[in-house]
Every structure is written in C-alpha cells, then in structure tokens.
Design a protein around this motif. Structure first.
Motif, PDB file in Angstrom:
ATOM      1  N   LYS A 262       0.871  -1.182   0.000  1.00  0.00           N
ATOM      2  CA  LYS A 262       0.000   0.000   0.000  1.00  0.00           C
ATOM      3  C   LYS A 262       0.900   1.220   0.000  1.00  0.00           C
ATOM      4  N   THR A 263       0.798   2.009  -1.056  1.00  0.00           N
ATOM      5  CA  THR A 263       1.730   3.123  -1.142  1.00  0.00           C
ATOM      6  C   THR A 263       1.124   4.234  -1.987  1.00  0.00           C
ATOM      7  N   LYS A 264       1.959   5.191  -2.341  1.00  0.00           N
ATOM      8  CA  LYS A 264       1.499   6.346  -3.111  1.00  0.00           C
ATOM      9  C   LYS A 264       2.507   6.603  -4.217  1.00  0.00           C
ATOM     10  N   THR A 265       2.041   7.247  -5.279  1.00  0.00           N
ATOM     11  CA  THR A 265       2.997   7.682  -6.301  1.00  0.00           C
ATOM     12  C   THR A 265       3.668   8.967  -5.816  1.00  0.00           C
ATOM     13  N   PRO A 266       4.924   9.218  -6.171  1.00  0.00           N
ATOM     14  CA  PRO A 266       5.795   8.327  -6.945  1.00  0.00           C
ATOM     15  C   PRO A 266       6.278   7.172  -6.081  1.00  0.00           C
ATOM     16  N   MET A 267       6.348   5.978  -6.660  1.00  0.00           N
ATOM     17  CA  MET A 267       6.847   4.821  -5.917  1.00  0.00           C
ATOM     18  C   MET A 267       7.908   4.103  -6.732  1.00  0.00           C
ATOM     19  N   GLN A 268       8.769   3.429  -6.010  1.00  0.00           N
ATOM     20  CA  GLN A 268       9.705   2.541  -6.687  1.00  0.00           C
ATOM     21  C   GLN A 268       9.792   1.238  -5.907  1.00  0.00           C
ATOM     22  N   SER A 269       9.948   0.151  -6.634  1.00  0.00           N
ATOM     23  CA  SER A 269      10.052  -1.160  -5.987  1.00  0.00           C
ATOM     24  C   SER A 269      11.499  -1.376  -5.556  1.00  0.00           C
ATOM     25  N   PRO A 270      11.739  -2.371  -4.696  1.00  0.00           N
ATOM     26  CA  PRO A 270      13.126  -2.796  -4.489  1.00  0.00           C
ATOM     27  C   PRO A 270      13.697  -3.308  -5.822  1.00  0.00           C
ATOM     28  N   TRP A 271      14.991  -3.435  -5.879  1.00  0.00           N
ATOM     29  CA  TRP A 271      15.616  -4.026  -7.070  1.00  0.00           C
ATOM     30  C   TRP A 271      15.436  -5.533  -7.045  1.00  0.00           C
ATOM     31  N   ARG A 272      15.075  -6.113  -8.162  1.00  0.00           N
ATOM     32  CA  ARG A 272      15.099  -7.557  -8.328  1.00  0.00           C
ATOM     33  C   ARG A 272      16.475  -7.884  -8.863  1.00  0.00           C
ATOM     34  N   THR A 273      17.201  -8.780  -8.222  1.00  0.00           N
ATOM     35  CA  THR A 273      18.603  -8.977  -8.597  1.00  0.00           C
ATOM     36  C   THR A 273      18.866 -10.418  -9.020  1.00  0.00           C
ATOM     37  N   ILE A 274      19.734 -10.544 -10.003  1.00  0.00           N
ATOM     38  CA  ILE A 274      20.190 -11.873 -10.430  1.00  0.00           C
ATOM     39  C   ILE A 274      21.704 -11.812 -10.537  1.00  0.00           C
ATOM     40  N   GLU A 275      22.388 -12.437  -9.613  1.00  0.00           N
ATOM     41  CA  GLU A 275      23.846 -12.535  -9.735  1.00  0.00           C
ATOM     42  C   GLU A 275      24.139 -13.699 -10.669  1.00  0.00           C
ATOM     43  N   ILE A 276      25.057 -13.477 -11.600  1.00  0.00           N
ATOM     44  CA  ILE A 276      25.364 -14.496 -12.607  1.00  0.00           C
ATOM     45  C   ILE A 276      26.885 -14.614 -12.707  1.00  0.00           C
ATOM     46  N   VAL A 277      27.410 -15.758 -12.337  1.00  0.00           N
ATOM     47  CA  VAL A 277      28.872 -15.926 -12.283  1.00  0.00           C
ATOM     48  C   VAL A 277      29.257 -17.341 -12.711  1.00  0.00           C
ATOM     49  N   LYS A 278      30.555 -17.525 -12.944  1.00  0.00           N
ATOM     50  CA  LYS A 278      31.024 -18.872 -13.348  1.00  0.00           C
ATOM     51  C   LYS A 278      31.274 -19.767 -12.146  1.00  0.00           C
ATOM     52  N   GLU A 279      31.966 -19.199 -11.136  1.00  0.00           N
ATOM     53  CA  GLU A 279      32.352 -19.999  -9.974  1.00  0.00           C
ATOM     54  C   GLU A 279      31.526 -19.553  -8.770  1.00  0.00           C
ATOM     55  N   PRO A 280      31.114 -20.497  -7.916  1.00  0.00           N
ATOM     56  CA  PRO A 280      30.264 -20.108  -6.782  1.00  0.00           C
ATOM     57  C   PRO A 280      30.908 -19.063  -5.870  1.00  0.00           C
ATOM     58  N   GLY A 281      32.256 -19.106  -5.739  1.00  0.00           N
ATOM     59  CA  GLY A 281      32.935 -18.131  -4.878  1.00  0.00           C
ATOM     60  C   GLY A 281      32.718 -16.696  -5.343  1.00  0.00           C
ATOM     61  N   GLU A 282      32.467 -16.507  -6.646  1.00  0.00           N
ATOM     62  CA  GLU A 282      32.234 -15.151  -7.159  1.00  0.00           C
ATOM     63  C   GLU A 282      30.924 -14.574  -6.628  1.00  0.00           C
ATOM     64  N   LEU A 283      30.002 -15.449  -6.228  1.00  0.00           N
ATOM     65  CA  LEU A 283      28.768 -14.939  -5.603  1.00  0.00           C
ATOM     66  C   LEU A 283      29.123 -14.226  -4.304  1.00  0.00           C
ATOM     67  N   ILE A 284      30.029 -14.849  -3.540  1.00  0.00           N
ATOM     68  CA  ILE A 284      30.411 -14.273  -2.244  1.00  0.00           C
ATOM     69  C   ILE A 284      31.150 -12.953  -2.453  1.00  0.00           C
ATOM     70  N   ALA A 285      31.923 -12.882  -3.525  1.00  0.00           N
ATOM     71  CA  ALA A 285      32.724 -11.675  -3.775  1.00  0.00           C
ATOM     72  C   ALA A 285      31.891 -10.532  -4.351  1.00  0.00           C
ATOM     73  N   SER A 286      30.681 -10.806  -4.809  1.00  0.00           N
ATOM     74  CA  SER A 286      29.889  -9.780  -5.502  1.00  0.00           C
ATOM     75  C   SER A 286      29.457  -8.644  -4.575  1.00  0.00           C
ATOM     76  N   ASN A 287      29.483  -7.429  -5.104  1.00  0.00           N
ATOM     77  CA  ASN A 287      28.981  -6.259  -4.365  1.00  0.00           C
ATOM     78  C   ASN A 287      27.700  -5.706  -4.979  1.00  0.00           C
ATOM     79  N   LEU A 288      27.068  -6.497  -5.830  1.00  0.00           N
ATOM     80  CA  LEU A 288      25.889  -6.024  -6.547  1.00  0.00           C
ATOM     81  C   LEU A 288      24.783  -5.541  -5.597  1.00  0.00           C
ATOM     82  N   ILE A 289      24.568  -6.267  -4.517  1.00  0.00           N
ATOM     83  CA  ILE A 289      23.462  -5.915  -3.609  1.00  0.00           C
ATOM     84  C   ILE A 289      23.719  -4.567  -2.923  1.00  0.00           C
TER      85      ILE A 289
END
Ligand code: NOJ
Ligand code: CA
Length: 686
Positions: A262-289
């Motif tokens: 329940k909100t009012k304009t102007p509104m913005q949603s949270p970011w929907r994020t998809i981290e995409i990497v080759k090695e699982p450790g790169e997920l931990i290293a990501s600063n995208l969030i």
C-alpha cells in the motif's frame, strides 16, 4: 518518398518481420565487460519482458514483467514503449566497515518508459542495471493524474530459467527464515514439507511451491542467485516455482487483508537482482546488492564501530540459567556479568550482551503483549554498576530489546528505550522479534519492513548500532544505514542448543545463500561442543577448529564469542584466534568453494598487512593446497589452527592442533579438514 527511402523501409520491415514476429521494440545493453547481455522487448500483445545471456548462453529466457494495481489497473499487457534512455555509471566508493574498504560500482543502465495503450492512460518505468556479475531491475511509477494511492495486488516478475536447475532453497515462509536449506531440482521443490516446524515460534508457509531469497542455483557452467536489494516500503519477495516450465514468479508477502503493498505515487520497488557468475565463490565476492542501495544517510559515521562481544546468552540456550527469575536461576545477575567482563577484558573482547536483565521475561513466549518496558532491571541486576565495571575494564554493555513480536508496544516505547541506553553510554543494541506480531501482521510484510527501518533510523538518531534477530532479510541497506551492523535472519547457532541440530553442511551453505544478502550474526565460537553436562541429546555438529574458521568465513562486523568463559578457559590456546581475528576488512578473497560442501576465504585486516583464512567443510573430510600468493611482500608468521589427525565432528570434535611457521607469498599451505571440520589461520606480517 524517394526510391532509396522506400527500399530502406522495406529492408527494415523485413528485418523486423523476420526476427521479431512476437517480440517488438527490442533493446539491448551489456555489462561493462560484455559477458552479460540483457535484451528487453514487448510481446505482440504488449507484454514487457526481458532475456539475459551470459558468455553467449541464455541464462534467463523470455520472462514477463508488470503489476496488477488497485481495482483494475493492469500493467502487465497492452502496453507501449514510449521511449528509452541509456546511461553508464562507474565509481569506486569507500565504506567504514565491510568485507572490503573499496567497492567498485560499474554498470550500464537502460530505462524503459512504458504506458497503457488505451484509456485511462497510465505510465511507469522499468530500470535495468547490468553489472559484470549480474543484473538488477526495478519498477518506478511516477506521480500522475488518476494515480495517487496505489495498492499492489500482484507483482508479476518472472525469472524463466533454462532447465530444471539445482537449487539450494528455504521455504517461502511469511514469518521466518530459520530453516535448513534443501538442495534439489526446481521441479522437486516441496516447501510444504517444512510446515509446522516444532522449533519455530512463528512460521507460515502458505504455498508449497514458494521459496525465499537469496535463491542460489547451479546451471550448466554458471551459478545464479536471485534476491532483492533496497527492500524499503515494500513487501518481502518470495518466489513461486513452476517446476514444469522452470519459471519463478515474484510472490509478495501480504498485509492481513491480502493486499501486497500500500503506497502512493511516486513509488519505486526494491531491485530484483540476479547474480550471474562462473564460480560459486564469485557470488560471495559480488557487491551487486550493496551497490544497488543508496549511499550512507549518516554523514558522520565515526561513532559506528565493528566489535567482538560475549554474552550472557548461550548459557540460557543450553539451560544452565534462564532469562526469567521464575524459571530457574536467572543468568543476568550483576555478579555473573562481572565474571564475563573479567574474561572479556583479559582477552580483548570489547562487548558484553546481557539478555534477561529487564523485567517481563516470565511472561515471554506466551501470548501476552505489553510485557516489556525495556528499561526496568530485575532487582538482581545493577545495570549502572555493570556498565561502570565494564567501562573500567574496556568492555561495553550491549543492550537488548526482545520485543516478543509486540511491535505496537515497541513502536510506542522505542524512543525512550533508545534514550535510556544512550543516557547510559550504551552504543550497541541487539533486538529480537520472537513470536506473532502485534498488531496482526506477518514478519515479512510491508508493514514490518517499515517498522524495521523505523527502528534503524531511530537508533541512528540516538547513535545506536543495531544487531537485529528475527529481522527482515538483508538487502544491502547497511550501505545507507551503516549503524545496521548485523542481523540473524537464518537458522543460527542457537538451534544446536534446543532443536534437531544443524548438520555440518549448514555452515557450508550459508556463505552461498543467506550471506549474499549481507552480514550474518551466526554467533560462532562454541568450544564445549557436546555440552553433555547440560544437555545429553544436543550438540554442535562441527569440530572446534571449524568454529574458529567461521569467524572468517561467515562475515559480520559484530562477531560473538558465544560460549561460556569457563568453557574457553579450558582452551585458551585456541581462544587466541578469536582474540586476534578482526571484524573489519581491507579486502576479501574467496580461494575455493562448492555450495554446501566447502569454502575457503582469506581476508586482509583493515589497516594492516595481516591476513586471516577460514576454511570449512561439510560431512566430508578433504584436503587441498592454498597458495598464499595474495599476501604482500615480506615475511609472515602463520599460526595454523587445524583439526587434529583424529578429529571428527561427532566422534572427536575437540581434537585440534596449533602450529606456527614462517611463510611468504611464494608458499602454499596444505590444509587437511576433518569430516565436519575446518581450519583457521592467522598470518601476521613481520
Ligand atoms: C531469539 C534470538 O535469536 C536469540 O539470540 C535470543 O537469545 C532469544 N530470541 C531471546 O531474545
Ligand atoms: Ca532467532
């Protein structure tokens, strides 16, 4: 029209017809290094959508986007693309605390300006950011005629995956994140099997096919993690899983009346994020969030400091003492606090959390509301004396606000409760939300999201740093509110004291799932692994060396030395690692890892050339070489805390060895981890 123009028109039309019979208005942007390409489009019937490739392979197939609002506003189809805009951003920012001092925020941005094709006309935007390690996108609805108040009935954000991927999931519980992760194919997800968990004070899993985020998945040659960033004035996003089409759709946690936001304009949603990497450790290293959150709103952050702490805490969980005077002997006595302070002071631990010092605990866990006023001590706890005694010895009292879910009362008393601590010079507060929320709301609803942020901003007004238990999920708000140091929001160490305990794989899963959202107050450091003198049927399912490794592996700017002083006294040589390990880092390197199996992380202490390594494994023992090529030039003294040759998480958890040797960045260390074991290494630059 000239012949050349007519020809051009025909050529363009043919190209459009051949390539875009169902998708129109395609727009494309790629990540700065080109590895991730995002394509947006409108379908024939005006549905907005997107696709993502990674190294030329599709990772998100055609996925649709949009909203159902108010009575009948449909922003999912029959839309037109009015305009688009592009931009690029590249900046490196510094943070006062974190896994690294510097963070690079580099992305290309595409904004779609969309509107309804027929009257009444409404317009909105979808903003996409493409980084080298993933994407983020959000909805924005500007202020406009006829659209002031907004009720979001449904957010229809899809993530159409390529195949029946392997996922590490917890259920889409509206009340709790305190579940074990399950590894399964998307088509095998059964969140309903996690219902009625006997050890959760509050749990509601309405949809057997919904999971929560971060949802980490393994594809063919890549890893994905779907989450959200900057969750503000909005509801938690769970994901409904269609196992047949491999499509995940956002499913927001509602208000009790079913409306999601329940909100009012102007509104913005949270970011929907998809981290995409080759090695699982790169997920931990990501600063995208964190990058998808606003810079700090607190101008002067000098008062915000990472810290290590002990607590009159674990002894209640294992049953040595209790929170309430009417149960068995209460833990929060002045005398007991002094005992902890003496130990903490001697071993350079800066804080002491005391739970159960304020009246009301005898009514805790029943349905009573208004049981805590947060400011009245039991007669056996002299708070001023404890603060004075601690101050003299360099140990700060850490305050506690258990709300018992009675948020109505907490909201009413919060200001005075923070003021009470501020007046006494208490700078850290742990809060908690065990049980049903009053007024009736789900823990993860928009109403609670707003409450949690209200608490953080109020705490900032009082120069108080927070560690929140039973929180809303971590979505990078620590960038904007750095006084929000840490939070639980997972099944922490406490479950080993009173539930069916956490298996060895649990801590090997956390870094690749929950920790992607932000710092975790897991409360490591239990040395009395079996605590048989208190509970015969419960134990911590790791070796002692693995408990040490968790201080490096599971990141938090407040780390607890969770066990009792008398248990540490028996292993002071091992406790030395807890004394030495920092809580603020210059940089972080993930050296190896496989989700739920093992991980090795090296972190450089903020402001020095010292490094610390933590390596942990699941039920399987393993050994590997760790090249030290990340060290600076010069000589290092390595102190290695490893599992003893006969160590085993269940059969012999307290067997450990401590070795010292001199190394340089040309050397490698050979680590041998027992089953359910780990290794912790301190590297001091000479
Ligand atoms: C649950 C928290 O996670 C735990 O740390 C705390 O001791 C209890 N609630 C009591 O507040
Ligand atoms: Ca908890």
């Amino acid at each position: 029209m000239k012949t050349r123009q007519i020809l051009l028109l025909i050529v363009v039309s043919v190209v459009l017809l051949s390539s875009c019979t169902t998708k129109k208005n395609s727009k494309q942007i790629s990540s700065p290094n080109g590895s991730i390409v995002l394509t947006t489009f409108l379908s024939d019937d005006g549905k907005p959508g997107y696709e993502v490739t990674f190294d030329d392979g599709v990772v998100i197939d055609s996925s649709f986007l949009g909203y159902l609002l108010n009575d009948s506003i449909n922003l999912t189809h029959q839309l037109k693309l009015d305009s688009v805009s592009n931009s690029t951003f590249n900046e490196t920012w510094e943070r006062s605390w974190g896994e690294s001092r510097k963070v690079n925020n580099h992305y290309n941005q595409l904004t779609l300006n969309l509107s309804t094709q027929t009257s009444p006309f409404y317009n909105f935007k979808i903003v996409f950011r493409v980084f080298d390690d993933g994407i983020g996108f959000r909805y924005e609805i500007p202020k406009q005629a006829g659209l002031d108040s907004i009720n979001i009935n449904k957010e229809e954000t899809q993530f159409h995956l390529v195949g029946d991927l392997t996922a590490w999931w917890i259920p889409g519980d509206w009340e709790s994140y305190e579940h074990l992760w399950t590894k399964s194919r998307l088509s095998e997800i059964d969140a309903g099997a996690k219902r009625n968990h006997p050890n959760l004070s509050c749990t509601l899993i309405p949809d057997s096919l919904a999971v929560n985020t971060p949802l980490t998945m393994e594809g063919n040659g890549y890893y994905l993690s779907i989450h959200e960033a900057e969750l503000v004035n909005y509801a938690d996003m769970t994901l409904h899983v269609d196992g047949q089409t491999h499509t995940l759709t956002s499913a927001l946690v509602p208000w009790p009346d079913g409306i999601k936001v329940k909100t009012k304009t102007p509104m913005q949603s949270p970011w929907r994020t998809i981290e995409i990497v080759k090695e699982p450790g790169e997920l931990i290293a990501s600063n995208l969030i964190v990058n998808l959150n606003e810079p700090s709103k607190i101008e002067n952050t000098d008062w915000i400091k990472p810290s290590k702490y002990m607590g009159i805490w674990w002894e209640m969980h294992i049953g040595k003492s209790s929170w309430a005077p009417t149960w068995n002997n209460p833990g929060a006595t002045t005398e007991n606090a002094k005992k902890y302070i003496d130990f903490a002071s001697k071993h350079h631990i800066d804080g002491l959390l005391v739970e159960g010092w304020n009246t009301g605990w005898e009514n805790w866990l029943d349905t009573a509301t208004q049981i805590f006023d947060f400011v009245t001590p039991y007669p056996y706890f002299d708070i001023d004396e404890v603060i004075r005694y601690g101050k003299e010895r360099g140990v700060n009292l850490i305050g506690h606000h258990e709300t018992s879910g009675d948020v109505a009362t907490y909201d009413r008393l919060m200001d005075s409760a923070y003021q009470y601590y501020e007046d006494k010079g208490v700078k850290y507060v742990k809060s908690g939300y065990v049980g049903d929320i009053t007024p009736k709301q789900y823990h993860h609803s928009q109403w609670m999201v707003n409450h949690y942020l209200r608490a953080v901003t109020k705490a900032a007004d009082h120069h108080i740093m927070l560690d929140v238990h039973e929180p809303i999920k971590a979505t990078g708000l620590r960038r904007t509110w750095p006084n929000l140091l840490s939070r639980e929001g997972l099944r922490g160490q406490e479950f080993n004291a009173w539930s069916e305990t956490n298996p060895p794989s649990h801590t090997a899963t956390i870094p690749f799932t929950r920790m992607l959202g932000g710092p975790v107050d897991f409360t490591p450091g239990i040395f009395n692994i079996k605590f048989n003198e208190y509970k015969k049927d419960k134990q911590v399912n790791t070796t002692l060396a693995k408990q040490l490794a968790l201080y490096v592996v599971i990141y938090s700017p407040v780390q607890m030395a969770a066990d009792l002083p008398e248990h540490y006294e028996k292993h002071l040589d091992a406790f030395k690692f807890i004394e030495d390990v920092p809580v603020n880092w210059e940089q972080t390197k993930v050296l190896n890892g496989a989700v739920g199996e093992y991980v090795t992380i090296a972190r450089q202490e903020r402001g020095t050339d010292n490094w610390f390594i933590g390596s942990i494994t699941n039920e399987e023992g393993r050994d590997f070489d760790v090249p030290l090529n990340f060290l600076q030039e010069g000589n290092y003294k390595a102190v290695i805390y490893s599992d003893g040759p006969d160590a085993h998480w269940d059969k012999n958890p307290v067997s450990y060895t401590i070795d010292s040797l001199n190394v340089t960045n040309k050397d490698s260390l050979h680590l041998k981890l027992a089953q359910g074991g780990g290794a912790a290494i301190a590297l001091f630059h000479q």
